[in-house]
Write an enzyme that holds these catalytic residues in place. Structure first.
Site, PDB file in Angstrom:
ATOM      1  N   ASP A   3      87.222 -44.704  49.897  1.00  0.00           N
ATOM      2  CA  ASP A   3      87.278 -46.106  49.495  1.00  0.00           C
ATOM      3  C   ASP A   3      88.686 -46.430  49.015  1.00  0.00           C
ATOM      4  OD1 ASP A   3      87.088 -44.689  47.126  1.00  0.00           O
ATOM      5  OD2 ASP A   3      85.548 -45.959  46.233  1.00  0.00           O
ATOM      6  N   TYR A  58      92.156 -47.522  46.988  1.00  0.00           N
ATOM      7  CA  TYR A  58      92.698 -47.250  45.658  1.00  0.00           C
ATOM      8  C   TYR A  58      92.195 -48.327  44.701  1.00  0.00           C
ATOM      9  CZ  TYR A  58      96.076 -44.130  47.985  1.00  0.00           C
ATOM     10  OH  TYR A  58      96.676 -43.133  48.713  1.00  0.00           O
ATOM     11  N   PHE A  89      94.869 -44.237  52.319  1.00  0.00           N
ATOM     12  CA  PHE A  89      95.975 -43.410  51.831  1.00  0.00           C
ATOM     13  C   PHE A  89      97.284 -44.189  51.624  1.00  0.00           C
ATOM     14  CE2 PHE A  89      93.240 -40.213  53.942  1.00  0.00           C
ATOM     15  CZ  PHE A  89      92.977 -39.393  52.842  1.00  0.00           C
ATOM     16  N   HIS A 137      90.391 -31.915  51.988  1.00  0.00           N
ATOM     17  CA  HIS A 137      91.040 -33.176  51.598  1.00  0.00           C
ATOM     18  C   HIS A 137      92.433 -32.886  51.040  1.00  0.00           C
ATOM     19  CE1 HIS A 137      91.634 -37.021  49.502  1.00  0.00           C
ATOM     20  NE2 HIS A 137      90.702 -37.496  50.314  1.00  0.00           N
TER      21      HIS A 137
END
Length: 222
Positions: free
Chosen positions: A65, A67, A78, A187
């Site tokens: 989701d 920031y 990202f 991740h």
């Protein structure tokens, strides 16, 4: 429902926009934005799609989701706008880029250049309440982004899917590995990057696959 989104994606996703869940999702998001601080700015909610038309997609990177701090979210997973401090996960992505392709760690966290080349930077959930990560999950966004991934899987060939972390891997289970290249790794978060994200070589592998199938490589310099 008439949704303002890039025209090729609108054609692909219109069946979703006409479903009851999307009407409920729209009502929820509208109320949240009217009564709370939410991100990204409303005009940027569909940026991943707007910057990367359906027929231009070559690589898909899946986030979770947006920031949730002020000024960070811009509708691309990202990525952060120019002048915003580079978040830790993105910094680790840059470190892997440097290790993999020799690209020096840049000063900007804006990945719009990737999107414009056909890198779909897709969060599973497209909105979030300020300072409350995951607050807009399970409201319908995941169903819409699942449909987008399924359409790419079925209607396109020789795409590269980068699935980082358990969540992205689960979301990518629908992808046909006979038609597309699926790259998986932990991740890039500082909590897991040293468990196999560093050294994964995904960027060079993606470019090699694209070239193998008659496409231009991605210029990964942000």
């Amino acid at each position: 429902m008439d949704v303002r989104i890039e025209k090729s994606w609108k054609a692909v996703l219109q069946p979703e926009f006409d479903k009851p869940y999307f009407e409920l999702l729209t009502s929820f998001v509208r109320h949240e934005y009217q009564t709370k601080q939410c991100f990204p700015p409303a005009r940027l909610i569909f940026s991943a799609f707007d910057l990367c038309p359906f027929d231009k997609v070559r690589v898909v990177i899946i986030g979770q989701d947006p920031y949730h701090d002020v000024g960070q979210a811009q509708g691309l997973c990202f990525s952060v706008p120019e002048g915003v401090a580079i978040p830790p996960s993105l910094m680790n992505i840059y470190k892997e880029l440097e290790h993999d392709l020799g690209i020096p760690v840049p000063h900007s966290g804006n990945l719009q250049h990737w999107a414009e080349q056909g890198v779909l930077l897709l969060n599973a959930t497209l909105t979030v309440e300020a300072h409350r990560p995951g607050s807009h999950q399970n409201k319908g966004w995941e169903e819409l982004t699942d449909a987008a991934i399924a359409a790419l899987n079925a209607r396109r060939e020789h795409l590269v899917f980068m699935l980082w972390g358990a969540y992205a891997k689960r979301k990518g289970q629908v992808i046909d590995k006979r038609r597309h290249l699926v790259l998986t790794a932990p991740h890039p978060s500082p909590l897991s990057a040293y468990q196999g994200f560093f050294g994964c070589g995904h960027f060079s592998k993606a470019n090699a696959y694209l070239v193998q199938h008659g496409q231009q490589p991605i210029d990964w310099q942000p």
